[in-house]
Design an enzyme around this catalytic site. Sequence first.
Site, PDB file in Angstrom:
ATOM      1  CE  LYS A  14      63.825 -99.530  39.310  1.00  0.00           C
ATOM      2  NZ  LYS A  14      64.136 -98.086  39.262  1.00  0.00           N
ATOM      3  NE  ARG A  89      66.294 -99.626  33.233  1.00  0.00           N
ATOM      4  CZ  ARG A  89      66.708 -99.685  34.510  1.00  0.00           C
ATOM      5  NH1 ARG A  89      66.718-100.804  35.162  1.00  0.00           N
ATOM      6  NH2 ARG A  89      67.088 -98.595  35.109  1.00  0.00           N
ATOM      7  NE  ARG A 128      71.669 -94.495  44.547  1.00  0.00           N
ATOM      8  CZ  ARG A 128      70.924 -95.232  43.755  1.00  0.00           C
ATOM      9  NH1 ARG A 128      70.138 -96.160  44.260  1.00  0.00           N
ATOM     10  NH2 ARG A 128      70.944 -95.051  42.466  1.00  0.00           N
ATOM     11  NE  ARG A 134      73.735 -97.034  40.703  1.00  0.00           N
ATOM     12  CZ  ARG A 134      72.479 -97.359  40.452  1.00  0.00           C
ATOM     13  NH1 ARG A 134      71.768 -98.022  41.360  1.00  0.00           N
ATOM     14  NH2 ARG A 134      71.935 -97.031  39.300  1.00  0.00           N
ATOM     15  NE  ARG A 146      70.558 -93.851  36.525  1.00  0.00           N
ATOM     16  CZ  ARG A 146      70.813 -93.755  37.840  1.00  0.00           C
ATOM     17  NH1 ARG A 146      71.718 -92.902  38.288  1.00  0.00           N
ATOM     18  NH2 ARG A 146      70.175 -94.532  38.684  1.00  0.00           N
TER      19      ARG A 146
HETATM   20  P1  AP5 Z   1      66.541 -96.843  45.342  1.00  0.00           P
HETATM   21  O1  AP5 Z   1      65.726 -97.729  46.204  1.00  0.00           O
HETATM   22  O2  AP5 Z   1      67.944 -97.198  45.103  1.00  0.00           O
HETATM   23  O3  AP5 Z   1      65.795 -96.586  43.949  1.00  0.00           O
HETATM   24  P2  AP5 Z   1      65.818 -97.439  42.628  1.00  0.00           P
HETATM   25  O4  AP5 Z   1      64.486 -97.247  41.996  1.00  0.00           O
HETATM   26  O5  AP5 Z   1      66.285 -98.814  42.896  1.00  0.00           O
HETATM   27  O6  AP5 Z   1      66.897 -96.570  41.836  1.00  0.00           O
HETATM   28  P3  AP5 Z   1      68.118 -97.046  40.934  1.00  0.00           P
HETATM   29  O7  AP5 Z   1      69.076 -95.908  40.897  1.00  0.00           O
HETATM   30  O8  AP5 Z   1      68.621 -98.361  41.318  1.00  0.00           O
HETATM   31  O9  AP5 Z   1      67.379 -97.088  39.582  1.00  0.00           O
HETATM   32  P4  AP5 Z   1      67.818 -97.463  38.196  1.00  0.00           P
HETATM   33  O10 AP5 Z   1      66.592 -98.080  37.679  1.00  0.00           O
HETATM   34  O11 AP5 Z   1      68.353 -96.317  37.418  1.00  0.00           O
HETATM   35  O12 AP5 Z   1      69.091 -98.387  38.395  1.00  0.00           O
HETATM   36  P5  AP5 Z   1      69.412 -99.851  37.953  1.00  0.00           P
HETATM   37  O13 AP5 Z   1      70.424-100.342  38.880  1.00  0.00           O
HETATM   38  O14 AP5 Z   1      68.186-100.633  37.757  1.00  0.00           O
HETATM   39  O15 AP5 Z   1      66.436 -95.380  45.978  1.00  0.00           O
HETATM   40  C1  AP5 Z   1      67.171 -94.294  45.453  1.00  0.00           C
HETATM   41  C2  AP5 Z   1      67.608 -93.384  46.614  1.00  0.00           C
HETATM   42  O16 AP5 Z   1      66.457 -92.822  47.222  1.00  0.00           O
HETATM   43  C3  AP5 Z   1      68.351 -94.123  47.724  1.00  0.00           C
HETATM   44  O17 AP5 Z   1      69.354 -93.303  48.227  1.00  0.00           O
HETATM   45  C4  AP5 Z   1      67.268 -94.375  48.788  1.00  0.00           C
HETATM   46  O18 AP5 Z   1      67.788 -94.450  50.059  1.00  0.00           O
HETATM   47  C5  AP5 Z   1      66.392 -93.160  48.601  1.00  0.00           C
HETATM   48  N1  AP5 Z   1      64.973 -93.429  48.934  1.00  0.00           N
HETATM   49  C6  AP5 Z   1      64.268 -94.573  48.693  1.00  0.00           C
HETATM   50  N2  AP5 Z   1      63.002 -94.450  49.111  1.00  0.00           N
HETATM   51  C7  AP5 Z   1      62.884 -93.179  49.607  1.00  0.00           C
HETATM   52  C8  AP5 Z   1      61.797 -92.462  50.178  1.00  0.00           C
HETATM   53  N3  AP5 Z   1      60.583 -93.008  50.328  1.00  0.00           N
HETATM   54  N4  AP5 Z   1      62.021 -91.177  50.568  1.00  0.00           N
HETATM   55  C9  AP5 Z   1      63.254 -90.615  50.422  1.00  0.00           C
HETATM   56  N5  AP5 Z   1      64.328 -91.256  49.897  1.00  0.00           N
HETATM   57  C10 AP5 Z   1      64.138 -92.528  49.487  1.00  0.00           C
HETATM   58  O19 AP5 Z   1      70.068 -99.628  36.520  1.00  0.00           O
HETATM   59  C11 AP5 Z   1      71.311 -99.001  36.356  1.00  0.00           C
HETATM   60  C12 AP5 Z   1      71.724 -99.071  34.889  1.00  0.00           C
HETATM   61  O20 AP5 Z   1      71.902-100.446  34.509  1.00  0.00           O
HETATM   62  C13 AP5 Z   1      70.716 -98.532  33.878  1.00  0.00           C
HETATM   63  O21 AP5 Z   1      70.869 -97.134  33.701  1.00  0.00           O
HETATM   64  C14 AP5 Z   1      71.080 -99.322  32.628  1.00  0.00           C
HETATM   65  O22 AP5 Z   1      72.242 -98.800  32.031  1.00  0.00           O
HETATM   66  C15 AP5 Z   1      71.436-100.689  33.197  1.00  0.00           C
HETATM   67  N6  AP5 Z   1      70.278-101.598  33.263  1.00  0.00           N
HETATM   68  C16 AP5 Z   1      69.752-102.160  34.384  1.00  0.00           C
HETATM   69  N7  AP5 Z   1      68.705-102.941  34.087  1.00  0.00           N
HETATM   70  C17 AP5 Z   1      68.563-102.887  32.739  1.00  0.00           C
HETATM   71  C18 AP5 Z   1      67.636-103.464  31.834  1.00  0.00           C
HETATM   72  N8  AP5 Z   1      66.637-104.266  32.253  1.00  0.00           N
HETATM   73  N9  AP5 Z   1      67.771-103.181  30.519  1.00  0.00           N
HETATM   74  C19 AP5 Z   1      68.784-102.379  30.066  1.00  0.00           C
HETATM   75  N10 AP5 Z   1      69.688-101.782  30.887  1.00  0.00           N
HETATM   76  C20 AP5 Z   1      69.572-102.040  32.204  1.00  0.00           C
HETATM   77 MG    MG Z   2      67.897 -99.995  42.128  1.00  0.00          MG
END
Ligand code: AP5
Ligand code: MG
Length: 193
Positions: A14, A89, A128, A134, A146
Site C-alpha cells: 500500500k 480497517r 523490511r 519499525r 498484524r
Molecule cells: P509496503 O508498501 O510498506 O506495504 P504496506 O501495505 O504499506 O505495509 P505496512 O507494513 O505499512 O502495512 P500495515 O497495514 O501493517 O501498516 P500501517 O502502517 O498501516 O511494502 C512492504 C514491503 O514490501 C516494503 O519493504 C516494500 O519495499 C516491499 N514491496 C512492496 N511492493 C513489493 C513488490 N511488488 N515486490 C516485492 N516487495 C515489495 O499500520 C501499522 C499499525 O498502525 C497497525 O498494525 C495498527 O496498530 C495501526 N493502525 C494503522 N492504521 C490503523 C487504523 N486505520 N485502525 C487501527 N489501527 C491502525
Molecule cells: Mg504502509
Amino acid sequence: MFNLILFGPPGSGKGTQSEKLIARYGLKHLSTGDLLRSEIAAQTPLGLAAKSIMDKGQLVPDEVVIEMINSALENNPSARGFLFDGFPRTTAQAEALDKLLSQKGTEIALVLALQVSKDELVARLLNRGKTSGRSDDTNEAVISSRIEEYEKKTAVVGEYYNKFSKLVKIKGEGTIDEIFDALCSEIDAKSAA
Ligand code: AP5
Ligand code: MG
C-alpha cells in the site's frame, strides 16, 4: 474530487504504490499508520498510547483513527482528492469515512485491493524489518498478529465496499511497476466513466 482507498493486508504494498499514485494523480496521501508513527516520534500522549498497541500488532481504537482522518480532511480543504492507505480497517471506520465524505459532498470512487499470499507478506515484512526501524516488523509473532487482525477485523471492509460495487481486486505480486500499471488502468477506467 476523486477519492481512492488502497486496501490490503500488512506488507501488501500500500505504501509503496501510494507514493507512485499520488505523484501521478495529485491526490493527498492519508496513511493512518504514518500519522500514528508521527505522533509516536513527537511523543504526544496519543502516540505513546498507540505505540504499545501497535507494538503488539493490534488495531488502535476506531475513535482515535477516525478523529485523525477527520482532522486531516479538515486541514486539506483544497485537495483534489484523497488516497486512503491503511484506513478504513474496520466496518465502523468505513461507515464513519462514508459519513465524513458525504458531509463534504463527496464519496469513495474506488477501492483497490492488493492480493498477496501470506508467505510473501511475512517475507516482505521481515526483510523490511532489517532496515525500517519499525518495531512491528522485526518479530515474526507480531507480524502474525498484524495479519490475524487483518483477517479478523479488516477483510470485512472489502466486503462492505463490494456491496456498493466499489471493490476491485488487483494482483499484488510481481514487479512494483507491473502492479502500478494495473492500479492505474483501474483508476483511469473509473475516472473516464
Ligand atoms: P509496503 O508498501 O510498506 O506495504 P504496506 O501495505 O504499506 O505495509 P505496512 O507494513 O505499512 O502495512 P500495515 O497495514 O501493517 O501498516 P500501517 O502502517 O498501516 O511494502 C512492504 C514491503 O514490501 C516494503 O519493504 C516494500 O519495499 C516491499 N514491496 C512492496 N511492493 C513489493 C513488490 N511488488 N515486490 C516485492 N516487495 C515489495 O499500520 C501499522 C499499525 O498502525 C497497525 O498494525 C495498527 O496498530 C495501526 N493502525 C494503522 N492504521 C490503523 C487504523 N486505520 N485502525 C487501527 N489501527 C491502525
Ligand atoms: Mg504502509
